[in-house]
Write a protein that holds these residues in place. Sequence first.
Motif, PDB file in Angstrom:
ATOM      1  N   GLN A  44       0.838  -1.200   0.000  1.00 41.47           N
ATOM      2  CA  GLN A  44       0.000   0.000   0.000  1.00 41.47           C
ATOM      3  C   GLN A  44       0.876   1.255   0.000  1.00 41.47           C
ATOM      4  O   GLN A  44       1.792   1.380   0.816  1.00 41.47           O
ATOM      5  CB  GLN A  44      -0.917   0.018   1.224  1.00 41.47           C
ATOM      6  CG  GLN A  44      -1.872   1.212   1.184  1.00 41.47           C
ATOM      7  CD  GLN A  44      -2.867   1.212   2.316  1.00 41.47           C
ATOM      8  OE1 GLN A  44      -2.552   0.829   3.439  1.00 41.47           O
ATOM      9  NE2 GLN A  44      -4.077   1.677   2.034  1.00 41.47           N
ATOM     10  N   ARG A  62      -1.057 -11.542   2.563  1.00 40.92           N
ATOM     11  CA  ARG A  62      -2.353 -12.084   2.134  1.00 40.92           C
ATOM     12  C   ARG A  62      -2.262 -13.601   2.080  1.00 40.92           C
ATOM     13  O   ARG A  62      -1.264 -14.150   1.614  1.00 40.92           O
ATOM     14  CB  ARG A  62      -2.709 -11.544   0.735  1.00 40.92           C
ATOM     15  CG  ARG A  62      -2.871 -10.027   0.693  1.00 40.92           C
ATOM     16  CD  ARG A  62      -4.140  -9.605   1.431  1.00 40.92           C
ATOM     17  NE  ARG A  62      -4.340  -8.166   1.490  1.00 40.92           N
ATOM     18  CZ  ARG A  62      -4.043  -7.412   2.544  1.00 40.92           C
ATOM     19  NH1 ARG A  62      -3.485  -7.940   3.627  1.00 40.92           N
ATOM     20  NH2 ARG A  62      -4.301  -6.122   2.537  1.00 40.92           N
ATOM     21  N   GLU A 236      -9.116   8.191   4.070  1.00 42.38           N
ATOM     22  CA  GLU A 236     -10.047   7.759   3.019  1.00 42.38           C
ATOM     23  C   GLU A 236     -10.591   8.887   2.153  1.00 42.38           C
ATOM     24  O   GLU A 236     -11.035   8.637   1.035  1.00 42.38           O
ATOM     25  CB  GLU A 236     -11.206   6.955   3.649  1.00 42.38           C
ATOM     26  CG  GLU A 236     -10.737   5.641   4.261  1.00 42.38           C
ATOM     27  CD  GLU A 236     -11.863   4.773   4.809  1.00 42.38           C
ATOM     28  OE1 GLU A 236     -12.995   5.264   4.938  1.00 42.38           O
ATOM     29  OE2 GLU A 236     -11.577   3.589   5.116  1.00 42.38           O
ATOM     30  N   TYR A 255      -6.850   4.425   1.644  1.00 43.62           N
ATOM     31  CA  TYR A 255      -7.537   4.142   0.390  1.00 43.62           C
ATOM     32  C   TYR A 255      -7.601   5.367  -0.515  1.00 43.62           C
ATOM     33  O   TYR A 255      -7.685   5.234  -1.730  1.00 43.62           O
ATOM     34  CB  TYR A 255      -8.956   3.621   0.662  1.00 43.62           C
ATOM     35  CG  TYR A 255      -9.008   2.279   1.372  1.00 43.62           C
ATOM     36  CD1 TYR A 255      -7.886   1.456   1.440  1.00 43.62           C
ATOM     37  CD2 TYR A 255     -10.191   1.834   1.967  1.00 43.62           C
ATOM     38  CE1 TYR A 255      -7.944   0.223   2.080  1.00 43.62           C
ATOM     39  CE2 TYR A 255     -10.255   0.604   2.610  1.00 43.62           C
ATOM     40  CZ  TYR A 255      -9.127  -0.190   2.673  1.00 43.62           C
ATOM     41  OH  TYR A 255      -9.193  -1.405   3.305  1.00 43.62           O
TER      42      TYR A 255
HETATM   43  P1  C2E Z   1      -1.744  -2.525  10.099  1.00 47.66           P
HETATM   44  O1  C2E Z   1      -0.283  -2.789  10.160  1.00 47.66           O
HETATM   45  O2  C2E Z   1      -2.265  -1.417  10.937  1.00 47.66           O
HETATM   46  O3  C2E Z   1      -2.077  -2.304   8.562  1.00 47.66           O
HETATM   47  C1  C2E Z   1      -3.026  -1.379   8.081  1.00 47.66           C
HETATM   48  C2  C2E Z   1      -4.328  -2.065   7.760  1.00 47.66           C
HETATM   49  O4  C2E Z   1      -5.290  -1.067   7.403  1.00 47.66           O
HETATM   50  C3  C2E Z   1      -4.243  -2.998   6.549  1.00 47.66           C
HETATM   51  O5  C2E Z   1      -5.160  -4.063   6.766  1.00 47.66           O
HETATM   52  C4  C2E Z   1      -4.720  -2.104   5.410  1.00 47.66           C
HETATM   53  O6  C2E Z   1      -5.191  -2.826   4.288  1.00 47.66           O
HETATM   54  C5  C2E Z   1      -5.826  -1.343   6.112  1.00 47.66           C
HETATM   55  N1  C2E Z   1      -6.099  -0.050   5.475  1.00 47.66           N
HETATM   56  C6  C2E Z   1      -5.263   0.718   4.762  1.00 47.66           C
HETATM   57  N2  C2E Z   1      -5.842   1.847   4.344  1.00 47.66           N
HETATM   58  C7  C2E Z   1      -7.106   1.829   4.800  1.00 47.66           C
HETATM   59  C8  C2E Z   1      -8.222   2.736   4.694  1.00 47.66           C
HETATM   60  O7  C2E Z   1      -8.154   3.801   4.092  1.00 47.66           O
HETATM   61  N3  C2E Z   1      -9.372   2.366   5.316  1.00 47.66           N
HETATM   62  C9  C2E Z   1      -9.488   1.189   5.997  1.00 47.66           C
HETATM   63  N4  C2E Z   1     -10.662   0.909   6.576  1.00 47.66           N
HETATM   64  N5  C2E Z   1      -8.458   0.304   6.131  1.00 47.66           N
HETATM   65  C10 C2E Z   1      -7.284   0.618   5.535  1.00 47.66           C
HETATM   66  P2  C2E Z   1      -4.744  -5.588   6.527  1.00 47.66           P
HETATM   67  O8  C2E Z   1      -3.873  -5.696   5.313  1.00 47.66           O
HETATM   68  O9  C2E Z   1      -5.999  -6.378   6.575  1.00 47.66           O
HETATM   69  O10 C2E Z   1      -3.827  -5.928   7.775  1.00 47.66           O
HETATM   70  C11 C2E Z   1      -4.374  -5.977   9.063  1.00 47.66           C
HETATM   71  C12 C2E Z   1      -3.292  -6.104  10.105  1.00 47.66           C
HETATM   72  O11 C2E Z   1      -2.643  -7.387  10.007  1.00 47.66           O
HETATM   73  C13 C2E Z   1      -2.174  -5.087   9.958  1.00 47.66           C
HETATM   74  O12 C2E Z   1      -2.577  -3.861  10.501  1.00 47.66           O
HETATM   75  C14 C2E Z   1      -1.069  -5.778  10.734  1.00 47.66           C
HETATM   76  O13 C2E Z   1      -1.237  -5.573  12.115  1.00 47.66           O
HETATM   77  C15 C2E Z   1      -1.309  -7.242  10.413  1.00 47.66           C
HETATM   78  N6  C2E Z   1      -0.379  -7.655   9.346  1.00 47.66           N
HETATM   79  C16 C2E Z   1      -0.528  -7.532   8.000  1.00 47.66           C
HETATM   80  N7  C2E Z   1       0.547  -8.045   7.348  1.00 47.66           N
HETATM   81  C17 C2E Z   1       1.397  -8.488   8.315  1.00 47.66           C
HETATM   82  C18 C2E Z   1       2.695  -9.122   8.277  1.00 47.66           C
HETATM   83  O14 C2E Z   1       3.311  -9.365   7.224  1.00 47.66           O
HETATM   84  N8  C2E Z   1       3.252  -9.443   9.503  1.00 47.66           N
HETATM   85  C19 C2E Z   1       2.619  -9.167  10.682  1.00 47.66           C
HETATM   86  N9  C2E Z   1       3.237  -9.510  11.834  1.00 47.66           N
HETATM   87  N10 C2E Z   1       1.416  -8.571  10.737  1.00 47.66           N
HETATM   88  C20 C2E Z   1       0.808  -8.234   9.572  1.00 47.66           C
END
Ligand code: C2E
Length: 276
Positions: A44, A62, A236, A255
């Motif tokens: 992103q 993912r 957003e 986003y």
């Molecule tokens: P995070 O690190 O706080 O990542 C940001 C999350 O917010 C991501 O969700 C992203 O897709 C989402 N997001 C970004 N922009 C927006 C927006 O404008 N609006 C909304 N509503 N959401 C937005 P994602 O990809 O589902 O990841 C969720 C969490 O999972 C991440 O939060 C992180 O804590 C964890 N995560 C993801 N990838 C990894 C990884 O490779 N390793 C680890 N340890 N944790 C991960």
Amino acid sequence: AKGDGRGVHRFFADEMLAGARTRKLLEDDLRVAVSEGAFHLCYQPVVSTDSVRIVGYEALIRWNHPTRGLVSPADFIPVAEECGLIEAIGEWVLRTACSEAVRWPDTIRVAVNVSPIQFANPVLPALVTSALAQSGIAAGRLELEITEGVFLDETRSSEQMFKALKGVGVRLALDDFGTGYSSLGYLRNAPFDKIKIDQSFVKGAAEPGNRNAAIIKAIVTLADTLGMETTAEGVEVQDEIDLLRDLGCSHIQGYVYGRPVRAEEALRQLGVENGA
Ligand code: C2E
Ligand code: CA
Ligand code: CA
Ligand code: CA
């Protein structure tokens, strides 16, 4: 009344059992996913408030599950942390992110999420060094995102970990700031290059009279004083961009500038962005 009581009890027992079963299934599937490589990364964009250009990407894992479809990292990362799979997954994320990002223009950074469990393992600096060497990416282009959870363990070993990682030359970001067991003492002692302002503070901040704006302002002021950058997450709409610029926030992610995309799509975005 007695029957009702039993009914309630049974309801909870069944629910707990179902929860445990679901979790065990997820855990088994996760093991298979790790051995078969069923993960990929999306990226992103992170945009500079001043230049309105992409300056980096956050790597987000993912998992494409054979029957459930895409499973959210919010659902499977906690399971991976509990069952000991986070080390293998975290290493894969680190190596993959470095080897994909090395193809981007060399001004573009890549941010990788690091679990508190990885952070507590003394092998992490060597692993980071290895991922950098293997990919050929410069240390200064890699940013590790850690949450306040890393401070829940012994502060002594986390202090050594911070030193070791700064010694490797990577950047450090404090993720989800303000949502955990925040203590300003963390900011005093830890060498963060950036604070990531959680999206819960961005939500509604642009609405008149919303108190989140005051909180963001305080975080930005604090970060500025400590020489740290700030990235607002979950941005957003344009009104939020305008507000965050007014408040002096240095970077924006959300986003409004782009959803997470595959590495090839990021490459295309950067080609257009930077005329490469
Ligand atoms: P995070 O690190 O706080 O990542 C940001 C999350 O917010 C991501 O969700 C992203 O897709 C989402 N997001 C970004 N922009 C927006 C927006 O404008 N609006 C909304 N509503 N959401 C937005 P994602 O990809 O589902 O990841 C969720 C969490 O999972 C991440 O939060 C992180 O804590 C964890 N995560 C993801 N990838 C990894 C990884 O490779 N390793 C680890 N340890 N944790 C991960
Ligand atoms: Ca993050
Ligand atoms: Ca975050
Ligand atoms: Ca979050």
